[in-house]
Scaffold this active site. Sequence first.
Site, PDB file in Angstrom:
ATOM      1  N   GLY A  49       0.765  -1.225   0.000  1.00  0.00           N
ATOM      2  CA  GLY A  49       0.000   0.000   0.000  1.00  0.00           C
ATOM      3  C   GLY A  49       0.799   1.279   0.000  1.00  0.00           C
ATOM      4  N   VAL A  50       0.060   2.350   0.139  1.00  0.00           N
ATOM      5  CA  VAL A  50       0.585   3.708   0.023  1.00  0.00           C
ATOM      6  C   VAL A  50       1.548   4.042   1.163  1.00  0.00           C
ATOM      7  CG1 VAL A  50      -1.311   4.729   1.344  1.00  0.00           C
ATOM      8  CG2 VAL A  50      -0.144   6.096  -0.425  1.00  0.00           C
ATOM      9  N   THR A  57       2.855  -0.492  11.251  1.00  0.00           N
ATOM     10  CA  THR A  57       2.123  -0.585  12.519  1.00  0.00           C
ATOM     11  C   THR A  57       1.238  -1.819  12.528  1.00  0.00           C
ATOM     12  OG1 THR A  57       2.124   1.820  12.793  1.00  0.00           O
ATOM     13  CG2 THR A  57       0.482   0.567  14.042  1.00  0.00           C
ATOM     14  N   ASP A  75      11.377  -2.027   3.169  1.00  0.00           N
ATOM     15  CA  ASP A  75      12.312  -0.907   3.308  1.00  0.00           C
ATOM     16  C   ASP A  75      13.726  -1.374   3.641  1.00  0.00           C
ATOM     17  OD1 ASP A  75      10.213   0.736   2.768  1.00  0.00           O
ATOM     18  OD2 ASP A  75      10.119   1.693   4.741  1.00  0.00           O
ATOM     19  N   PHE A  77      15.360  -3.429   2.140  1.00  0.00           N
ATOM     20  CA  PHE A  77      16.043  -3.840   0.926  1.00  0.00           C
ATOM     21  C   PHE A  77      16.327  -2.671  -0.020  1.00  0.00           C
ATOM     22  CE2 PHE A  77      13.917  -7.487   2.694  1.00  0.00           C
ATOM     23  CZ  PHE A  77      14.872  -8.484   2.585  1.00  0.00           C
ATOM     24  N   ASP A  95      11.046   5.690  -4.989  1.00  0.00           N
ATOM     25  CA  ASP A  95       9.745   5.020  -5.031  1.00  0.00           C
ATOM     26  C   ASP A  95       9.551   4.220  -6.306  1.00  0.00           C
ATOM     27  OD1 ASP A  95       7.487   6.460  -2.811  1.00  0.00           O
ATOM     28  OD2 ASP A  95       9.561   7.085  -2.937  1.00  0.00           O
ATOM     29  N   ARG A 175       0.402  13.152   6.399  1.00  0.00           N
ATOM     30  CA  ARG A 175       1.161  12.183   7.199  1.00  0.00           C
ATOM     31  C   ARG A 175       2.635  12.176   6.790  1.00  0.00           C
ATOM     32  NH1 ARG A 175      -2.477   6.646   7.787  1.00  0.00           N
ATOM     33  NH2 ARG A 175      -4.454   7.628   8.409  1.00  0.00           N
ATOM     34  N   TYR A 181      12.836  11.432   7.103  1.00  0.00           N
ATOM     35  CA  TYR A 181      13.481  10.399   6.307  1.00  0.00           C
ATOM     36  C   TYR A 181      14.965  10.705   6.130  1.00  0.00           C
ATOM     37  CZ  TYR A 181       8.782   8.875   4.967  1.00  0.00           C
ATOM     38  OH  TYR A 181       7.491   8.416   4.992  1.00  0.00           O
TER      39      TYR A 181
END
Length: 248
Positions: A49-50, A57, A75, A77, A95, A175, A181
């Site tokens: 998903g997005v 979570t 993430d 990888f 992305d 969000r 990051y």
Amino acid sequence: MLEAGLPSQFVLCVVLREAEVFVDSVSDSGKEELERKQAMKILVIGLGGVTNGGKTTLAEKLKKLLPNCDTLCQDDFFKPESEVETDERGFKLYDVLDALYMDEMVKTIHNWMKSHTSSGVATEEPMDTCNSLKMTEDVYILVVEGFLLYNYEPLNELWNRRYFLTLPYEECKRRRSTRVYQPADTPGYFDGHVWPMYLKYKNEMEESASNIVYLDGTKSQEELLSYVYNDIIQELKKLREGNQQVTA
């Protein structure tokens, strides 16, 4: 993440694989244990998903509730920054599939499927009052979460059931703005790269993939967890019942 009703969108993928158990020698007294091990099943569940949709979570909460459950994060990888391409605007193209060691990810999942030596001991009380989890003690579960799970064919060969979290543009951008990051998002990065790539891969996924369960990421964590957890329990029950019919 789910409240009383079913979420309008969400993708959960579950793949069922029988685990092969190799034993050099088995005594008569160990035959029963061997048969038990040979009957073990594996579930590989995809939470796609997005970005900032709640995948991590949800995966961690499932791990706490389900027995013999491990998690794997896409993430982990990502290629190092030096190997990630930069476009003409100066945006690092994270992305996209080329920013990830996808072959290593597939290899890691295959290795888990062969050994399924889970360290995931349920640490919270199950949500089902019937204690049906006792029926699943011979099932090992891997929850794989990531933003590009269903656009890579070698991975799609593993899924039998898939989930996909969605968010509307404004909520996703809000969000994303609260997260830090490394490397940090540059001005215009969300609109210039992140969101367009999400739409691109989502469209490709919808054209080629099937059996995707979409979940609405704006639902509460408790609502989403309740839905996915109970859905997995039903899969585990069917898996167990099918195995009992085979061995009967």
